[in-house]
Design a protein around this motif. Structure first.
Motif, PDB file in Angstrom:
ATOM      1  N   SER A  10       0.860  -1.191   0.000  1.00 28.62           N
ATOM      2  CA  SER A  10       0.000   0.000   0.000  1.00 28.62           C
ATOM      3  C   SER A  10       0.891   1.233   0.000  1.00 28.62           C
ATOM      4  O   SER A  10       1.844   1.322   0.771  1.00 28.62           O
ATOM      5  CB  SER A  10      -0.918   0.008   1.232  1.00 28.62           C
ATOM      6  N   HIS A  11       0.562   2.194  -0.882  1.00 30.37           N
ATOM      7  CA  HIS A  11       1.425   3.354  -1.081  1.00 30.37           C
ATOM      8  C   HIS A  11       0.561   4.553  -1.453  1.00 30.37           C
ATOM      9  O   HIS A  11      -0.428   4.417  -2.184  1.00 30.37           O
ATOM     10  CB  HIS A  11       2.434   3.051  -2.198  1.00 30.37           C
ATOM     11  N   GLU A  36       6.933  -0.154   2.924  1.00 30.94           N
ATOM     12  CA  GLU A  36       8.152   0.176   2.181  1.00 30.94           C
ATOM     13  C   GLU A  36       8.399  -0.827   1.056  1.00 30.94           C
ATOM     14  O   GLU A  36       8.917  -0.483  -0.002  1.00 30.94           O
ATOM     15  CB  GLU A  36       9.349   0.194   3.128  1.00 30.94           C
ATOM     16  N   ASN A  37       8.011  -2.086   1.286  1.00 31.14           N
ATOM     17  CA  ASN A  37       8.221  -3.157   0.314  1.00 31.14           C
ATOM     18  C   ASN A  37       7.030  -4.103   0.377  1.00 31.14           C
ATOM     19  O   ASN A  37       6.281  -4.107   1.363  1.00 31.14           O
ATOM     20  CB  ASN A  37       9.499  -3.945   0.647  1.00 31.14           C
ATOM     21  N   PRO A  38       6.835  -4.921  -0.663  1.00 31.03           N
ATOM     22  CA  PRO A  38       5.771  -5.918  -0.591  1.00 31.03           C
ATOM     23  C   PRO A  38       5.960  -6.839   0.611  1.00 31.03           C
ATOM     24  O   PRO A  38       7.080  -7.246   0.928  1.00 31.03           O
ATOM     25  CB  PRO A  38       5.929  -6.690  -1.915  1.00 31.03           C
ATOM     26  N   GLY A 221       4.465 -13.374  -6.823  1.00 36.81           N
ATOM     27  CA  GLY A 221       4.852 -12.965  -5.478  1.00 36.81           C
ATOM     28  C   GLY A 221       5.284 -11.521  -5.384  1.00 36.81           C
ATOM     29  O   GLY A 221       4.724 -10.624  -5.996  1.00 36.81           O
ATOM     30  N   GLY A 222       6.334 -11.292  -4.584  1.00 38.38           N
ATOM     31  CA  GLY A 222       6.794  -9.944  -4.313  1.00 38.38           C
ATOM     32  C   GLY A 222       7.251  -9.204  -5.553  1.00 38.38           C
ATOM     33  O   GLY A 222       7.020  -7.998  -5.676  1.00 38.38           O
ATOM     34  N   ARG A 223       7.891  -9.911  -6.488  1.00 40.36           N
ATOM     35  CA  ARG A 223       8.347  -9.234  -7.707  1.00 40.36           C
ATOM     36  C   ARG A 223       7.153  -8.752  -8.523  1.00 40.36           C
ATOM     37  O   ARG A 223       7.165  -7.632  -9.069  1.00 40.36           O
ATOM     38  CB  ARG A 223       9.224 -10.168  -8.539  1.00 40.36           C
ATOM     39  N   THR A 242      -3.055   0.376  -3.677  1.00 39.49           N
ATOM     40  CA  THR A 242      -3.046  -0.744  -2.735  1.00 39.49           C
ATOM     41  C   THR A 242      -3.432  -2.012  -3.482  1.00 39.49           C
ATOM     42  O   THR A 242      -4.390  -2.016  -4.254  1.00 39.49           O
ATOM     43  CB  THR A 242      -4.025  -0.503  -1.570  1.00 39.49           C
ATOM     44  N   LEU A 243      -2.645  -3.076  -3.282  1.00 36.88           N
ATOM     45  CA  LEU A 243      -2.924  -4.321  -3.976  1.00 36.88           C
ATOM     46  C   LEU A 243      -2.479  -5.508  -3.147  1.00 36.88           C
ATOM     47  O   LEU A 243      -1.555  -5.416  -2.328  1.00 36.88           O
ATOM     48  CB  LEU A 243      -2.231  -4.354  -5.335  1.00 36.88           C
ATOM     49  N   ALA A 244      -3.181  -6.614  -3.362  1.00 37.51           N
ATOM     50  CA  ALA A 244      -2.827  -7.877  -2.725  1.00 37.51           C
ATOM     51  C   ALA A 244      -2.914  -8.966  -3.779  1.00 37.51           C
ATOM     52  O   ALA A 244      -3.946  -9.102  -4.456  1.00 37.51           O
ATOM     53  CB  ALA A 244      -3.770  -8.185  -1.567  1.00 37.51           C
ATOM     54  N   LEU A 245      -1.833  -9.737  -3.939  1.00 36.02           N
ATOM     55  CA  LEU A 245      -1.788 -10.847  -4.879  1.00 36.02           C
ATOM     56  C   LEU A 245      -1.868 -12.152  -4.088  1.00 36.02           C
ATOM     57  O   LEU A 245      -1.006 -12.426  -3.256  1.00 36.02           O
ATOM     58  CB  LEU A 245      -0.507 -10.800  -5.709  1.00 36.02           C
TER      59      LEU A 245
END
Length: 252
Positions: A10-11, A36-38, A221-223, A242-245
């Motif tokens: 979220s940013h 700051e990071n996923p 994932g994070g990438r 804001t996103l969730a995978l």
């Protein structure tokens, strides 16, 4: 044993002075702040797991208050969300709670929020939304990352020559007087290896679905989450992102 991974970010983006988005992943919430990071969390598959993104309505007071209230309530109710009716009831309760909070504080009058998300069950997934935040299904391996829009935008068609619109036709709260909602809730079978993207319109407005599909076909994932966020920033970052995978990891 099958399990679920959820990678989220979220940013505030590059234009807004603060973040009005909030996020729930199971019992974990992130309200009106930034990562700051996923961040990646893992959960066993079986008991209801709710993943939701709420986007406070911009230009009105208390967007982050409304979105935070909604995701905290959904996180608390998460283990009981085992049917479409339970999700309907929870969203109606969230709508009522937003209006009641606004009534207690005149500075929050007309605050409101969208919400979209999924509840993962043992063999099914419940998809829900109110407003224009989205849930997208990501094609399984070998399907070129094809996206399926599983949520239903509560917004009018965009004007000629435009791809998006900032108008929403229903939200949780958002009006001077209590207004009932008609949540969108659907059920689909849950397949091992399937992925779902839950996000605010800070991602889908500036980034075409074709670009989203290309990123998700190339990364996981994070990438994947980082590259999706970067695509929104490269497009000007006009809104909170804001996103969730979500990935359903099958048995080996």
């Amino acid at each position: 044993m099958p399990y679920i991974t959820v990678t989220a970010l979220s940013h505030p983006g590059l234009v807004r002075d603060h973040n009005e988005d909030s996020l729930a992943v199971g019992p974990w919430t992130l309200c009106g702040t930034m990562t700051e990071n996923p961040q990646t969390l893992g959960f066993p598959l079986g008991n209801p797991l709710v993943v939701a993104v709420a986007d406070g309505i911009g230009g009105q007071p208390g967007g982050e208050v409304a979105s935070g209230l909604v995701v905290r309530r959904l996180a608390a109710l998460g283990p009981s969300l085992d049917s479409e009716q339970a999700v309907h009831d929870a969203l109606n309760a969230c709508n009522q709670a937003v209006y009641e909070a606004a009534e207690r504080d005149p500075e929050l009058t007309t605050m409101g929020t969208t919400v979209a998300g999924v509840v993962l069950l043992g063999k099914e997934v419940l998809v829900f939304n109110v407003g224009d935040s989205r849930v997208l299904g990501v094609g399984l391996g070998g399907v070129n990352g094809a996206l399926r829009r599983l949520s239903v935008d509560d917004s009018p068609p965009p004007a000629p020559g435009r791809r998006t619109t900032s108008i929403v036709t229903q939200a949780l709260g958002g009006a001077l007087r209590f207004t009932a909602i008609t949540p969108h809730v659907s059920t689909s079978p849950l397949v091992g290896g399937e992925r779902f993207l839950v996000c605010s319109d800070g991602l889908t407005d500036p980034v075409p679905e074709e670009t989203l599909a290309e990123v998700l076909a190339a990364h996981d994932g994070g990438r994947a989450v980082f590259e999706l966020w970067k695509a929104a920033i490269d497009a000007g970052g006009p809104d909170n992102v804001t996103l969730a995978l979500i990935t359903v990891v099958a048995d080996d």
